[in-house]
Design an enzyme around this catalytic site. Structure first.
Site, short mmCIF file in Angstrom:
data_model
loop_
_atom_site.label_atom_id
_atom_site.label_comp_id
_atom_site.label_asym_id
_atom_site.label_seq_id
_atom_site.Cartn_x
_atom_site.Cartn_y
_atom_site.Cartn_z
N GLY A 1 0.73 -1.11 -0.07
CA GLY A 1 -0.06 0.08 -0.01
C GLY A 1 0.78 1.31 0.02
O GLY A 1 2.02 1.10 0.20
N ASP B 1 -3.13 4.10 2.53
CA ASP B 1 -3.02 4.46 3.90
C ASP B 1 -3.23 5.80 4.48
O ASP B 1 -2.15 6.52 4.16
CB ASP B 1 -1.98 3.60 4.68
CG ASP B 1 -2.01 3.72 6.15
OD1 ASP B 1 -3.02 2.75 6.83
OD2 ASP B 1 -1.44 4.32 6.89
N TYR C 1 -2.73 12.34 10.62
CA TYR C 1 -1.76 12.86 9.55
C TYR C 1 -1.96 14.50 9.19
O TYR C 1 -1.12 14.91 8.48
CB TYR C 1 -1.53 11.90 8.56
CG TYR C 1 -1.33 10.60 8.95
CD1 TYR C 1 -0.79 10.27 10.22
CD2 TYR C 1 -1.19 9.48 8.06
CE1 TYR C 1 -0.37 8.80 10.53
CE2 TYR C 1 -0.95 7.89 8.21
CZ TYR C 1 -0.51 7.63 9.43
OH TYR C 1 -0.21 6.51 9.84
N LYS D 1 -8.02 6.52 10.04
CA LYS D 1 -7.88 6.00 11.45
C LYS D 1 -8.37 6.93 12.24
O LYS D 1 -8.36 8.28 12.11
CB LYS D 1 -6.59 5.48 11.91
CG LYS D 1 -5.56 4.88 10.82
CD LYS D 1 -4.27 4.42 11.34
CE LYS D 1 -3.38 3.95 10.15
NZ LYS D 1 -2.44 4.78 9.34
N HIS E 1 -6.44 3.95 15.88
CA HIS E 1 -5.02 4.37 15.49
C HIS E 1 -4.10 3.72 16.80
O HIS E 1 -3.08 3.36 16.37
CB HIS E 1 -4.95 5.74 15.39
CG HIS E 1 -3.69 6.33 14.65
ND1 HIS E 1 -3.60 7.27 13.64
CD2 HIS E 1 -2.54 5.64 14.29
CE1 HIS E 1 -2.29 7.24 13.18
NE2 HIS E 1 -1.68 6.31 13.52
N SER F 1 11.52 4.49 8.25
CA SER F 1 10.88 5.90 8.67
C SER F 1 11.77 6.87 9.01
O SER F 1 12.10 7.37 9.96
CB SER F 1 9.87 5.90 9.67
OG SER F 1 8.77 5.55 9.30
N LYS G 1 6.20 4.72 2.38
CA LYS G 1 5.75 6.00 2.22
C LYS G 1 6.87 6.68 1.42
O LYS G 1 8.11 6.40 1.68
CB LYS G 1 5.66 6.87 3.45
CG LYS G 1 5.57 8.32 2.99
CD LYS G 1 6.92 9.06 3.52
CE LYS G 1 6.77 10.49 2.98
NZ LYS G 1 8.10 10.94 2.82
N SER G 2 6.49 7.15 0.26
CA SER G 2 7.59 7.98 -0.48
C SER G 2 6.82 9.13 -1.44
O SER G 2 5.51 9.00 -1.66
CB SER G 2 8.16 7.24 -1.48
OG SER G 2 8.92 7.83 -2.20
N ARG H 1 10.83 6.25 -6.45
CA ARG H 1 11.04 5.68 -5.61
C ARG H 1 9.42 4.74 -5.39
O ARG H 1 9.33 3.69 -5.02
CB ARG H 1 11.41 6.01 -4.19
CG ARG H 1 12.99 6.49 -4.44
CD ARG H 1 13.58 7.12 -3.10
NE ARG H 1 13.09 8.36 -2.35
CZ ARG H 1 13.74 9.39 -2.96
NH1 ARG H 1 14.60 9.50 -3.55
NH2 ARG H 1 13.48 10.76 -2.59
N ASN I 1 9.10 0.61 -5.15
CA ASN I 1 8.41 0.09 -3.91
C ASN I 1 7.33 -0.76 -4.18
O ASN I 1 7.02 -1.75 -3.46
CB ASN I 1 7.97 1.29 -2.92
CG ASN I 1 9.23 1.93 -2.31
OD1 ASN I 1 10.38 1.74 -2.79
ND2 ASN I 1 9.07 2.88 -1.87
P1 A2P Z 1 10.92 9.93 -0.06
O1 A2P Z 1 9.62 10.42 0.42
O2 A2P Z 1 11.85 11.19 -0.12
O3 A2P Z 1 11.24 8.87 -0.83
P2 A2P Z 1 8.73 4.48 5.78
O4 A2P Z 1 8.11 3.99 4.65
O5 A2P Z 1 9.55 3.23 6.46
O6 A2P Z 1 8.14 5.35 6.74
O7 A2P Z 1 10.05 5.19 5.25
C1 A2P Z 1 9.81 6.42 4.62
C2 A2P Z 1 11.16 7.05 4.40
O8 A2P Z 1 11.92 6.27 3.29
C3 A2P Z 1 10.99 8.53 3.60
O9 A2P Z 1 12.04 9.25 4.01
C4 A2P Z 1 11.18 8.12 2.16
O10 A2P Z 1 11.56 9.31 1.56
C5 A2P Z 1 12.27 7.18 2.04
N1 A2P Z 1 12.10 5.96 1.08
C6 A2P Z 1 10.71 5.63 0.36
N2 A2P Z 1 11.08 4.68 -0.45
C7 A2P Z 1 12.43 4.74 -0.68
C8 A2P Z 1 13.17 4.00 -1.60
N3 A2P Z 1 12.84 3.27 -2.59
N4 A2P Z 1 14.54 4.18 -1.56
C9 A2P Z 1 14.95 4.94 -0.60
N5 A2P Z 1 14.42 5.87 0.38
C10 A2P Z 1 12.86 5.64 0.31
#
Ligand code: A2P
Length: 324
Positions: free
Chosen positions: A19, A46, A51, A80, A113, A215, A268-269, A274, A278
């Site tokens: 997700g 999500d 948030y 949530k 939540h 994160s 999250k990205s 990215r 993912n």
């Molecule tokens: P960004 O939004 O600039 O891609 P989590 O999902 O564990 O909370 O992690 C989120 C963090 O990981 C964010 O800082 C995000 O930055 C970074 N992130 C998300 N996907 C990738 C990826 N494929 N490679 C490196 N960093 C990533």
């Protein structure tokens, strides 16, 4: 080991195992990121009232839906109940605020939540005392809140209801009323939650992993506050070596590990490349040795990042879920 694309829920609905996470994404940035995520093929989104960006998510989703009921059905939208709404009499109001901001007739999955509660302060989801501690509501009736959330499902405005950040004891109390459709908790290679995952498997409750990549932004904020060292999961030598062997990125290895571990993930990205990367984790496989090497990175409770210590006072609540 092949990984199914979905968790099959009890009524035949399907929860996509990857997700799109939205925590810590500012609204304007999030709206563009959701466009990119929909384009890349994400269908599970999500979010959370806490948030404070549900409206941005809702705008992007509704643009994509374009009033077409069949397209709406393709989506699996999660939000949530915030800690400020954790009272039976507050559930309806907070839920309706989420539904309004998301601009959706129904929500696919609504989660409690956290098990502890803040006071209800209109316009402030994170109310604080002058000393910086949270305005806690220590009178929480968790089972009562769960019963109200279940009523939302009966009303047809929610398709499934579940919980987040609960421990085994809390889960069993809620299961005595009705089994949650899912449990969303922090899970990643340094914090593999083996005991909780084994318990939920027994109960038949799917796990959705938040912070699957560690994160980094949250870990940086916490490190600055506490002086604690949070390793960057994306730079762990074991992860880098396995990524190299598969010509994949470290993030893909971390996500694939969790999928093979039996849990869904919500990375999250806000970066389109990215975001796409993912989602592309169903077309390669980690072998037994690689899974064992990654499993050995587990630090147990010491690997937890999101310990809610940033909500000063929450740890005194009788429902605070993480006890060392
Ligand atoms: P960004 O939004 O600039 O891609 P989590 O999902 O564990 O909370 O992690 C989120 C963090 O990981 C964010 O800082 C995000 O930055 C970074 N992130 C998300 N996907 C990738 C990826 N494929 N490679 C490196 N960093 C990533």
């Amino acid at each position: 080991m092949s990984v199914p694309k979905y968790f099959e829920l009890e009524d035949g609905d399907r929860l996509p195992r990857i997700g799109f996470g939205t925590w810590q994404a500012p609204p304007d940035v999030l709206e563009k990121a959701v466009d990119a995520a929909l384009e890349a093929g994400y269908r599970h989104f999500d979010s959370a009232r806490a948030y404070e960006n549900e409206d941005a998510l809702g705008r992007a989703l509704n643009r994509w839906i374009g009033g077409d009921a069949a397209k709406r059905k393709e989506l699996f939208v999660v939000t949530k109940l915030p800690p400020s709404g954790n009272r039976p009499e507050s559930v309806e109001e907070y839920f309706e605020a989420s539904r309004r901001d998301l601009g959706l007739d129904y929500i696919d999955l609504y989660l409690i939540h956290v098990p502890f509660a803040f006071e209800h302060v209109p316009g402030d989801l994170h109310p604080k005392n002058p000393d910086g501690s949270m305005k806690m509501d220590y009178s929480t009736d968790l089972v009562g809140v769960w019963k109200e959330v279940l009523k939302l499902k009966k009303s047809g405005r929610v398709r499934h209801v579940g919980v987040s950040n609960m421990n085994e004891e809390q889960l069993s109390r809620l299961c005595a009323v009705e089994k949650p459709a899912c449990l969303q908790v922090e899970v990643h290679v340094l914090f593999q939650q083996k005991k909780l995952i084994a318990a939920t498997k027994q109960l038949g409750i799917p796990i959705v992993a938040y912070s699957p990549l560690g994160s980094k932004a949250l870990a940086d904020v916490l490190a600055a506050k506490t002086g604690r060292n949070y390793p960057n999961l994306l730079e762990l030598p074991t992860v880098l070596n396995i990524a190299k062997a598969h010509s994949r990125t470290p993030a893909q290895v971390l996500l694939r590990f969790l999928l093979q571990h039996g849990v869904a993930c919500i990375p999250k990205s806000t970066d389109p490349t990215r975001i796409q990367q993912n989602l592309s984790v169903l077309d390669f496989e980690l072998n037994k040795n690689e899974m064992q090497e990654l499993a050995a990175l587990d630090r147990g409770e010491d690997g937890r990042i999101c310990d809610f210590m940033f909500f000063v006072g929450a740890e005194k609540h009788t429902e605070f879920p993480f006890k060392k």
